[in-house]
Motif scaffolding. Structure first.
Motif, short mmCIF file in Angstrom:
data_model
loop_
_atom_site.label_atom_id
_atom_site.label_comp_id
_atom_site.label_asym_id
_atom_site.label_seq_id
_atom_site.Cartn_x
_atom_site.Cartn_y
_atom_site.Cartn_z
N ALA A 1 0.92 -1.17 -0.08
CA ALA A 1 -0.13 0.08 0.01
C ALA A 1 0.71 1.11 -0.07
O ALA A 1 2.00 1.20 0.34
N ALA A 2 0.28 2.30 -0.30
CA ALA A 2 0.98 3.67 -0.25
C ALA A 2 1.55 3.79 1.19
O ALA A 2 0.92 3.57 2.08
N VAL A 3 2.61 4.38 1.40
CA VAL A 3 3.30 4.89 2.62
C VAL A 3 2.88 6.13 3.09
O VAL A 3 2.38 7.09 2.48
N ILE A 4 2.64 6.37 4.48
CA ILE A 4 2.45 7.72 4.91
C ILE A 4 3.87 8.62 4.88
O ILE A 4 4.98 7.98 5.30
N TYR A 5 3.89 9.49 4.21
CA TYR A 5 5.04 10.46 3.89
C TYR A 5 5.79 10.94 5.21
O TYR A 5 5.04 11.00 6.35
N PRO A 6 7.12 10.94 5.02
CA PRO A 6 7.84 11.32 6.45
C PRO A 6 7.21 12.65 7.13
O PRO A 6 7.32 12.79 8.23
N LYS A 7 6.81 13.44 6.19
CA LYS A 7 6.13 14.91 6.79
C LYS A 7 5.24 14.64 7.66
O LYS A 7 4.82 15.29 8.50
N THR B 1 -12.93 15.63 22.77
CA THR B 1 -12.65 17.02 23.07
C THR B 1 -12.68 17.53 21.43
O THR B 1 -13.10 16.98 20.53
N GLU B 2 -12.77 18.96 21.27
CA GLU B 2 -13.21 19.56 20.06
C GLU B 2 -12.18 19.01 19.05
O GLU B 2 -10.96 19.35 19.39
N PRO B 3 -12.34 18.16 17.89
CA PRO B 3 -11.39 17.87 16.93
C PRO B 3 -10.47 18.84 16.58
O PRO B 3 -10.95 19.92 16.21
N GLN B 4 -9.36 18.35 16.15
CA GLN B 4 -8.41 19.46 15.66
C GLN B 4 -7.99 18.99 14.28
O GLN B 4 -6.96 18.31 14.18
N PRO B 5 -8.49 19.63 13.06
CA PRO B 5 -8.01 19.01 11.90
C PRO B 5 -6.71 19.93 10.99
O PRO B 5 -7.06 21.20 11.39
N PHE B 6 -6.09 19.48 10.48
CA PHE B 6 -5.15 20.31 9.98
C PHE B 6 -4.23 19.31 8.72
O PHE B 6 -4.36 18.17 8.67
N GLU B 7 -3.35 20.00 8.06
CA GLU B 7 -2.37 19.50 7.03
C GLU B 7 -1.03 20.46 7.24
O GLU B 7 -1.07 21.19 7.66
N SER B 8 -0.11 19.38 6.63
CA SER B 8 1.09 20.06 6.57
C SER B 8 1.69 20.00 5.18
O SER B 8 1.31 19.20 4.26
N MET B 9 2.55 21.07 4.60
CA MET B 9 3.11 21.08 3.46
C MET B 9 4.63 21.51 3.50
O MET B 9 5.09 22.14 4.24
N VAL B 10 5.39 20.95 2.70
CA VAL B 10 6.94 20.89 2.84
C VAL B 10 7.52 21.42 1.50
O VAL B 10 6.90 20.99 0.24
N ARG B 11 8.15 22.55 1.57
CA ARG B 11 8.71 23.29 0.29
C ARG B 11 10.32 23.23 0.39
O ARG B 11 10.64 23.91 1.57
N SER B 12 11.09 22.98 -0.35
CA SER B 12 12.58 22.83 -0.15
C SER B 12 12.81 24.14 -0.91
O SER B 12 12.24 24.62 -1.74
N MET C 1 7.15 20.87 -4.59
CA MET C 1 7.12 20.82 -3.28
C MET C 1 6.04 19.56 -3.10
O MET C 1 5.50 19.25 -3.91
N ILE C 2 6.32 19.40 -1.80
CA ILE C 2 5.31 17.96 -1.23
C ILE C 2 3.89 19.04 -0.64
O ILE C 2 4.05 19.28 0.26
N GLY C 3 2.99 18.85 -1.45
CA GLY C 3 1.89 19.44 -1.00
C GLY C 3 0.86 18.66 -0.27
O GLY C 3 1.51 17.87 0.63
N HIS C 4 -0.28 18.71 -0.72
CA HIS C 4 -1.33 17.89 0.03
C HIS C 4 -0.88 16.19 0.05
O HIS C 4 -0.82 15.85 -1.32
N THR C 5 -0.99 15.68 0.93
CA THR C 5 -0.71 14.25 1.00
C THR C 5 -1.92 13.60 1.73
O THR C 5 -2.50 12.47 1.44
N GLY C 6 -2.53 14.17 2.88
CA GLY C 6 -3.52 14.00 3.71
C GLY C 6 -3.58 14.65 4.81
O GLY C 6 -2.88 15.88 4.99
N PHE C 7 -4.99 14.88 5.63
CA PHE C 7 -5.51 15.66 6.37
C PHE C 7 -5.11 14.64 7.99
O PHE C 7 -5.56 13.61 7.75
N LEU C 8 -4.92 15.24 8.90
CA LEU C 8 -4.58 14.75 10.33
C LEU C 8 -5.76 15.41 11.16
O LEU C 8 -6.18 16.59 11.17
N VAL C 9 -6.63 14.79 12.02
CA VAL C 9 -7.52 15.03 12.80
C VAL C 9 -7.05 14.33 14.35
O VAL C 9 -7.02 13.08 14.41
N THR C 10 -6.87 15.23 15.25
CA THR C 10 -6.71 14.68 16.60
C THR C 10 -7.90 14.89 17.54
O THR C 10 -8.42 16.29 17.35
#
Length: 302
Positions: A87-93, A229-240, A254-263
């Motif tokens: 399966a596809a891997v979760i990117y290091p970022k 608790t109130e969910p916290q959704p976010f994403e991260s992007m990495v630009r060299s 750049m490594i743009g959208h790969t997925g969203f995280l919710v905690t």
């Protein structure tokens, strides 16, 4: 006191069985496993593995084609991006964000669902150490087999903190009083009841999803359950960045959208979260909204 699993393979001179990452003059990488008496071949010539066995990291070897290669052990992000995949891997970022924002600590009791190729499992195991516990659940046997091989290849042996189960999380989860739950699957909202029962009060659930519809369904289901608790959704992007003398600019790619995280954090038994002070904007839950809030008769949906 013995070293944590895999530590001996991360330092010191190169040994037989070590992973080696070669970098050529153009910055291209080649990764292989050291074996006595073997040779490494490229279109730029070859050299013997024995030339690296016993040599320190940072050694430069020259092929028969007169090309120099820098030899280092691959970092975990390098290993993950080059590992065999089912399966596809979760990117290091994203893995880095999960370790930080889910507060994965040494000795933590963690449940993971959706093992894929074992990338996140490897990050989690290195963070929790031998004293922690990682219970991973994967629906597909072929993915589980690939993940097990990748994890053991990185650590050099089976990891003592890891238990891998083939099957659905909802049907097979037996762990209780866990600190963290990480869900990497198509429909994490289907597992939230089981997650609530497994988590200790104050424990954290982190969901990794790819699309906005999955993100919305996950967040709204957490809200309707009234036990997180109130969910916290976010994403991260990495630009060299390109840095060459006075030519300093962002790279074109750049490594743009790969997925969203919710905690979200689990509340104590019988406790409901405080009412949200900021009401949803008008139209957020219109007549055509068919999410869990509307199904449960959320006042905001009317």
């Amino acid at each position: 006191m013995s070293e944590p699993t895999g530590t001996a393979r991360r330092r010191g001179p190169f040994q037989v069985g070590d992973q080696v990452q070669l970098t050529d003059p153009k910055g291209r990488h080649h990764t292989f496993t050291l074996e006595a008496g073997k040779a490494f071949h490229t279109h730029k010539g070859s050299f013997q593995h024995d030339a690296l066995i016993g040599a320190p990291e940072g050694t430069v070897v020259r092929s028969t084609g007169n090309t120099d290669y820098l030899a280092l052990r691959p970092l975990l992000p390098d290993f993950v991006l080059s590992m065999p995949r089912g399966a596809a891997v979760i990117y290091p970022k994203d893995a880095g964000q999960i370790l930080a924002m889910a507060d994965i600590f040494a000795g933590a009791r963690v449940v993971e669902a959706g093992v894929g190729s074992g990338a996140l499992s490897t990050f989690l195991l290195r963070a929790i150490g031998d004293s922690g516990q990682l219970a991973s659940y994967e629906r597909r046997q072929d993915f589980a087999d690939i993940a097990r091989k990748n994890v053991e290849r990185y650590f050099g042996a089976p990891h003592p903190a890891w238990k891998l189960t083939v099957g659905d999380l909802q049907d097979n989860l037996v762990e209780t009083d866990v600190d963290r739950v990480i869900l990497d699957m198509l429909a994490p909202w289907e597992c939230l009841d089981a997650v609530y029962k497994a988590l200790a009060p104050g424990g954290l659930v982190c969901c990794y999803v790819a699309t906005t519809t999955q993100l919305s369904r996950t967040v709204e289901t957490m809200r309707v359950m009234n036990c997180f608790t109130e969910p916290q959704p976010f994403e991260s992007m990495v630009r060299s960045w390109h840095v060459e003398g006075l030519a300093v600019r962002p790279d074109h790619r750049m490594i743009g959208h790969t997925g969203f995280l919710v905690t979200a954090r689990r509340l104590a038994d019988g406790v409901e979260p405080p009412l949200r002070r900021r009401r949803p904007s008008k139209g957020s839950y219109g007549d055509d909204y068919a999410g869990p809030g509307a199904e449960a008769g959320d006042p905001a949906a009317s």
